[in-house]
Design a protein around this motif. Structure first.
Motif, PDB file in Angstrom:
ATOM      1  N   THR A   1       0.820  -1.216   0.000  1.00  0.00           N
ATOM      2  CA  THR A   1       0.000   0.000   0.000  1.00  0.00           C
ATOM      3  C   THR A   1       0.856   1.270   0.000  1.00  0.00           C
ATOM      4  OG1 THR A   1      -0.113   0.063   2.420  1.00  0.00           O
ATOM      5  CG2 THR A   1      -1.873  -1.137   1.266  1.00  0.00           C
ATOM      6  N   ASN A   2       2.158   1.127   0.250  1.00  0.00           N
ATOM      7  CA  ASN A   2       2.998   2.304   0.488  1.00  0.00           C
ATOM      8  C   ASN A   2       3.477   2.986  -0.796  1.00  0.00           C
ATOM      9  OD1 ASN A   2       4.098   4.144   2.290  1.00  0.00           O
ATOM     10  ND2 ASN A   2       6.064   3.086   2.396  1.00  0.00           N
ATOM     11  N   ILE A   3       2.592   3.018  -1.792  1.00  0.00           N
ATOM     12  CA  ILE A   3       2.906   3.776  -3.018  1.00  0.00           C
ATOM     13  C   ILE A   3       1.972   4.980  -3.136  1.00  0.00           C
ATOM     14  CG2 ILE A   3       3.886   1.797  -4.264  1.00  0.00           C
ATOM     15  CD1 ILE A   3       1.172   1.598  -5.783  1.00  0.00           C
ATOM     16  N   ILE A   4       1.129   5.189  -2.124  1.00  0.00           N
ATOM     17  CA  ILE A   4       0.221   6.345  -2.149  1.00  0.00           C
ATOM     18  C   ILE A   4       0.896   7.558  -1.506  1.00  0.00           C
ATOM     19  CG2 ILE A   4      -1.929   5.014  -2.156  1.00  0.00           C
ATOM     20  CD1 ILE A   4      -2.121   5.415   0.876  1.00  0.00           C
ATOM     21  N   THR A   5       0.410   8.731  -1.863  1.00  0.00           N
ATOM     22  CA  THR A   5       0.800   9.960  -1.167  1.00  0.00           C
ATOM     23  C   THR A   5      -0.471  10.480  -0.500  1.00  0.00           C
ATOM     24  OG1 THR A   5       2.464  10.415  -2.845  1.00  0.00           O
ATOM     25  CG2 THR A   5       1.850  12.248  -1.402  1.00  0.00           C
ATOM     26  N   PRO A   6      -0.645  10.166   0.782  1.00  0.00           N
ATOM     27  CA  PRO A   6      -1.910  10.481   1.437  1.00  0.00           C
ATOM     28  C   PRO A   6      -2.027  11.939   1.874  1.00  0.00           C
ATOM     29  CG  PRO A   6      -0.444   9.430   2.998  1.00  0.00           C
ATOM     30  CD  PRO A   6       0.305   9.501   1.692  1.00  0.00           C
TER      31      PRO A   6
END
Length: 405
Positions: free
Chosen positions: A153-158
């Protein structure tokens, strides 16, 4: 392929942590990035909140989604693992992704998925992001699967990152100290993106501060801030800590232009279960006798849950209990009450620990109980032997709870 064929293919053809454990764990994001590129980078086409932590990340994710739904937003929710049906992992406004989309996604991408040897979790994340982008959600709440830094999941820029708490779980992957595990979870902190920590811990605070400073990210320790009191329909006593992190995350979203009123927060917290379909968190399955199930499965989670269980009024306590085979029994045995009758069972996954082995360990440590052929058999025996004034608790593993909810 039918829906059943499709999910069976996903479960059996590729590594799946839920079933296999350690062999399914990937050490980098290469596959995820490759899949995202193949899908035209759907993660850039919706806003998001990223939620990590040892315990509480699932509950926090559902509460956040519920509040945003009450505020009128179209909200994606990605969580894991599922209890009954794969589609529980991917929802919009509480409604599970359609079987048709799951079938279509695999059909369209099957050759790519096979040739790149993508894991079950990697392809599921890709499916969720593709679905949220195509459905044009206003925002998606994305729960980390395991760790943070190397999680798919750590490819998003939240808009905001939320880390609930840190405990000694999955130490074979994440490290054997709270500080090491915190540094893995802190991997979701992105440059200039604010981060909220639900629960301040002496060992982890310096780690989070250092990573936030390096990324020039504002950091908020939610339990250092006085909040209004809100009630929630999630009944575990541990939810009070989760709520603090949720409220601070909502405050950051408000600062970023999301229109969320106090009434939305109140309603969202009171209607988390009905809005999102969350199951297995201090869930009351029956009232006479009282039957409670909870997915707590590590030292920190079980400590709080068992404390709450022992406050329940009962004549006798019955505990239906099963674990996976990599569970550190030595650390959880001291947390469990000996004044109870145990019904040992093996959850129906390949990683489940044989009930007879579990019984041996428990009996050697002064517990009383018997082994049963399945979770359901153990539960039926508990129901048979319990009087109306007794309490039955079902837990030890997510997979045990999955078989009774």
């Amino acid at each position: 392929m039918t829906y059943l064929d499709t999910v069976n293919w996903m479960f059996s053809q590729l590594p799946m942590y839920q079933k296999q454990g350690q062999t399914a764990f990937k050490k980098d994001l290469t596959n995820t990035i490759t899949l995202a590129k193949h899908l035209k980078n759907p993660q850039y086409r919706f806003k998001s909140v990223h939620v990590a932590g040892t315990n509480g990340k699932g509950s926090s994710s559902h509460m956040l989604a519920s509040i945003l739904q009450e505020a009128g937003y179209k909200v994606g929710l990605y969580t894991s693992p599922h209890l009954k049906d794969f589609r529980e992992r991917i929802k919009i406004n509480g409604k599970e992704v359609s079987k048709a989309f799951v079938i279509g996604f695999i059909k369209r991408n099957k050759t790519f998925l096979e040739s790149h040897k993508l894991s079950f979790f990697e392809m599921t994340v890709g499916m969720a992001f593709d679905y949220f982008a195509k459905q044009k959600v206003d925002i998606a709440i994305i729960e980390v699967g395991l760790g943070g830094r190397l999680d798919s999941t750590n490819i998003i820029t939240p808009e905001v990152s939320l880390i609930t708490n840190i405990g000694l779980d999955h130490i074979q992957f994440l490290g054997n100290t709270l500080a090491l595990i915190a540094s893995e979870k802190a991997g979701i902190i992105k440059p200039l993106i604010p981060v909220v920590i639900s629960e301040t811990q002496v060992e982890t605070k310096p780690v989070f501060n250092a990573v936030a400073e390096k990324n020039n990210s504002k950091i908020v320790f939610a339990d250092h801030i006085k909040h209004d009191t809100f009630l929630t329909d999630l009944k575990g006593s541990y939810q009070s800590k989760n709520i603090q992190g949720v409220l601070e995350s909502i405050k950051i979203l408000q600062d970023k232009g999301f229109k969320i009123s106090n009434q939305d927060i109140k309603n969202g917290l009171l209607h988390s279960i009905i809005n999102t379909g969350l199951k297995g968190r201090w869930q009351i399955l029956k009232t006479t006798p009282k039957v409670i199930c909870d997915t707590a499965h590590n030292t920190e989670g079980l400590t709080v849950t068992i404390q709450q269980l022992l406050k329940e009024p009962y004549q006798k306590l019955h505990i239906v209990f099963g674990v996976v085979n990599d569970k550190d029994l030595v650390s959880i045995l001291p947390l469990l009450p000996k004044q109870a009758t145990y019904y040992f069972c093996k959850p129906g996954v390949p990683r489940g620990l044989d009930a007879r082995l579990l019984k041996e360990v428990f009996l050697a440590n002064g517990f009383l109980g018997d082994a049963y052929a399945s979770v359901n058999e153990a539960y039926l025996y508990a129901l048979k032997l319990a009087s109306d004034d007794d309490v039955i608790y079902i837990g030890g593993s997510t997979f045990v709870v999955a078989e009774v909810v």
